[in-house]
Design a protein around this motif. Structure first.
Motif, PDB file in Angstrom:
ATOM      1  N   ARG A 215       0.881  -1.169   0.000  1.00 27.25           N
ATOM      2  CA  ARG A 215       0.000   0.000   0.000  1.00 27.25           C
ATOM      3  C   ARG A 215       0.918   1.218   0.000  1.00 27.25           C
ATOM      4  O   ARG A 215       1.805   1.338   0.849  1.00 27.25           O
ATOM      5  CB  ARG A 215      -0.888  -0.030   1.244  1.00 27.25           C
ATOM      6  CG  ARG A 215      -1.913   1.051   1.278  1.00 27.25           C
ATOM      7  CD  ARG A 215      -3.262   0.553   0.769  1.00 27.25           C
ATOM      8  NE  ARG A 215      -4.234   1.644   0.910  1.00 27.25           N
ATOM      9  CZ  ARG A 215      -4.969   2.084  -0.080  1.00 27.25           C
ATOM     10  NH1 ARG A 215      -4.910   1.522  -1.249  1.00 27.25           N
ATOM     11  NH2 ARG A 215      -5.799   3.081   0.099  1.00 27.25           N
ATOM     12  N   ILE A 216       0.738   2.111  -1.002  1.00 30.58           N
ATOM     13  CA  ILE A 216       1.612   3.276  -1.114  1.00 30.58           C
ATOM     14  C   ILE A 216       0.817   4.579  -1.027  1.00 30.58           C
ATOM     15  O   ILE A 216      -0.389   4.602  -1.256  1.00 30.58           O
ATOM     16  CB  ILE A 216       2.438   3.261  -2.426  1.00 30.58           C
ATOM     17  CG1 ILE A 216       1.523   3.255  -3.658  1.00 30.58           C
ATOM     18  CG2 ILE A 216       3.423   2.111  -2.432  1.00 30.58           C
ATOM     19  CD1 ILE A 216       2.252   3.492  -4.978  1.00 30.58           C
ATOM     20  N   HIS A 217       1.540   5.635  -0.700  1.00 30.93           N
ATOM     21  CA  HIS A 217       1.001   6.990  -0.654  1.00 30.93           C
ATOM     22  C   HIS A 217       1.944   7.850  -1.486  1.00 30.93           C
ATOM     23  O   HIS A 217       3.149   7.882  -1.231  1.00 30.93           O
ATOM     24  CB  HIS A 217       0.956   7.477   0.799  1.00 30.93           C
ATOM     25  CG  HIS A 217       0.466   8.876   0.953  1.00 30.93           C
ATOM     26  ND1 HIS A 217       0.883   9.683   1.983  1.00 30.93           N
ATOM     27  CD2 HIS A 217      -0.410   9.623   0.233  1.00 30.93           C
ATOM     28  CE1 HIS A 217       0.290  10.867   1.878  1.00 30.93           C
ATOM     29  NE2 HIS A 217      -0.494  10.845   0.817  1.00 30.93           N
ATOM     30  N   ILE A 218       1.407   8.509  -2.513  1.00 28.76           N
ATOM     31  CA  ILE A 218       2.196   9.419  -3.343  1.00 28.76           C
ATOM     32  C   ILE A 218       1.764  10.828  -2.993  1.00 28.76           C
ATOM     33  O   ILE A 218       0.578  11.150  -3.050  1.00 28.76           O
ATOM     34  CB  ILE A 218       2.003   9.129  -4.844  1.00 28.76           C
ATOM     35  CG1 ILE A 218       2.370   7.676  -5.161  1.00 28.76           C
ATOM     36  CG2 ILE A 218       2.840  10.103  -5.679  1.00 28.76           C
ATOM     37  CD1 ILE A 218       2.113   7.262  -6.599  1.00 28.76           C
ATOM     38  N   GLU A 219       2.744  11.640  -2.604  1.00 32.25           N
ATOM     39  CA  GLU A 219       2.443  12.969  -2.081  1.00 32.25           C
ATOM     40  C   GLU A 219       3.331  14.013  -2.740  1.00 32.25           C
ATOM     41  O   GLU A 219       4.512  13.792  -2.946  1.00 32.25           O
ATOM     42  CB  GLU A 219       2.693  12.946  -0.567  1.00 32.25           C
ATOM     43  CG  GLU A 219       2.415  14.237   0.141  1.00 32.25           C
ATOM     44  CD  GLU A 219       2.727  14.099   1.618  1.00 32.25           C
ATOM     45  OE1 GLU A 219       1.767  14.089   2.398  1.00 32.25           O
ATOM     46  OE2 GLU A 219       3.913  14.006   1.973  1.00 32.25           O
ATOM     47  N   GLY A 220       2.712  15.132  -3.076  1.00 34.24           N
ATOM     48  CA  GLY A 220       3.454  16.243  -3.654  1.00 34.24           C
ATOM     49  C   GLY A 220       2.688  17.529  -3.443  1.00 34.24           C
ATOM     50  O   GLY A 220       1.695  17.570  -2.717  1.00 34.24           O
TER      51      GLY A 220
ATOM     52  N   GLN B  47      -2.904   4.096  -2.782  1.00 35.56           N
ATOM     53  CA  GLN B  47      -3.381   2.951  -3.549  1.00 35.56           C
ATOM     54  C   GLN B  47      -2.486   1.750  -3.264  1.00 35.56           C
ATOM     55  O   GLN B  47      -1.417   1.877  -2.674  1.00 35.56           O
ATOM     56  CB  GLN B  47      -3.397   3.251  -5.044  1.00 35.56           C
ATOM     57  CG  GLN B  47      -2.007   3.330  -5.674  1.00 35.56           C
ATOM     58  CD  GLN B  47      -2.076   3.410  -7.182  1.00 35.56           C
ATOM     59  OE1 GLN B  47      -2.635   4.354  -7.724  1.00 35.56           O
ATOM     60  NE2 GLN B  47      -1.500   2.425  -7.865  1.00 35.56           N
ATOM     61  N   THR B  48      -2.929   0.581  -3.722  1.00 36.27           N
ATOM     62  CA  THR B  48      -2.149  -0.642  -3.635  1.00 36.27           C
ATOM     63  C   THR B  48      -1.411  -0.848  -4.954  1.00 36.27           C
ATOM     64  O   THR B  48      -1.972  -0.603  -6.024  1.00 36.27           O
ATOM     65  CB  THR B  48      -3.076  -1.845  -3.354  1.00 36.27           C
ATOM     66  OG1 THR B  48      -3.766  -1.600  -2.126  1.00 36.27           O
ATOM     67  CG2 THR B  48      -2.288  -3.138  -3.249  1.00 36.27           C
ATOM     68  N   VAL B  49      -0.151  -1.295  -4.875  1.00 35.58           N
ATOM     69  CA  VAL B  49       0.631  -1.578  -6.082  1.00 35.58           C
ATOM     70  C   VAL B  49       0.113  -2.884  -6.674  1.00 35.58           C
ATOM     71  O   VAL B  49       0.259  -3.946  -6.080  1.00 35.58           O
ATOM     72  CB  VAL B  49       2.141  -1.706  -5.762  1.00 35.58           C
ATOM     73  CG1 VAL B  49       2.922  -2.075  -7.017  1.00 35.58           C
ATOM     74  CG2 VAL B  49       2.669  -0.420  -5.154  1.00 35.58           C
TER      75      VAL B  49
ATOM     76  N   ILE C  61       5.646   3.898   1.535  1.00 37.71           N
ATOM     77  CA  ILE C  61       4.905   2.673   1.855  1.00 37.71           C
ATOM     78  C   ILE C  61       4.152   2.964   3.134  1.00 37.71           C
ATOM     79  O   ILE C  61       4.696   3.528   4.096  1.00 37.71           O
ATOM     80  CB  ILE C  61       5.838   1.471   2.067  1.00 37.71           C
ATOM     81  CG1 ILE C  61       6.401   1.003   0.726  1.00 37.71           C
ATOM     82  CG2 ILE C  61       5.090   0.313   2.742  1.00 37.71           C
ATOM     83  CD1 ILE C  61       7.269  -0.226   0.813  1.00 37.71           C
ATOM     84  N   ILE C  62       2.871   2.589   3.155  1.00 31.27           N
ATOM     85  CA  ILE C  62       2.038   2.749   4.349  1.00 31.27           C
ATOM     86  C   ILE C  62       2.150   1.473   5.164  1.00 31.27           C
ATOM     87  O   ILE C  62       1.828   0.380   4.665  1.00 31.27           O
ATOM     88  CB  ILE C  62       0.571   3.017   3.969  1.00 31.27           C
ATOM     89  CG1 ILE C  62       0.460   4.264   3.091  1.00 31.27           C
ATOM     90  CG2 ILE C  62      -0.295   3.130   5.228  1.00 31.27           C
ATOM     91  CD1 ILE C  62      -0.921   4.476   2.482  1.00 31.27           C
ATOM     92  N   ALA C  63       2.608   1.592   6.404  1.00 31.56           N
ATOM     93  CA  ALA C  63       2.779   0.421   7.279  1.00 31.56           C
ATOM     94  C   ALA C  63       1.473   0.009   7.922  1.00 31.56           C
ATOM     95  O   ALA C  63       0.604   0.812   8.145  1.00 31.56           O
ATOM     96  CB  ALA C  63       3.812   0.719   8.361  1.00 31.56           C
TER      97      ALA C  63
END
Length: 84
Positions: free
Chosen positions: A33-38, A45-47, A82-84
């Protein structure tokens, strides 16, 4: 909020494919599960699909560049966690 660990940065976005190019500084695998931030990006979302040189891979490590399918537009320089 969940713990997040930075794993890379977005290097490119291919709008016609909906794919983000990401330069990794840590490992990433399908199912993470990832978090893209800018500045204007905030996407979790999940990869589900990850490729290196157009070949599907299950995992990649630091120093590699991967392409992942993303649900929304992302921008070069966005940080990937990565979201833990």
């Amino acid at each position: 909020m969940a713990d997040e660990t930075m794993v890379g940065t977005v290097s490119d976005y291919f709008s016609h494919l909906g794919v983000a190019g990401i330069d990794l500084i840590d490992s990433l695998k399908k199912g993470d599960r990832i978090h893209i931030e800018g500045h204007t990006t905030d996407l979790a979302q999940t990869v589900e699909s990850m490729q290196i040189d157009r070949e599907e891979v299950a995992a990649a490590g630091a120093g590699q560049s991967v392409g992942i399918k993303v649900l929304e537009r992302v921008r070069p320089g966005d940080r990937v966690f990565i979201i833990a």
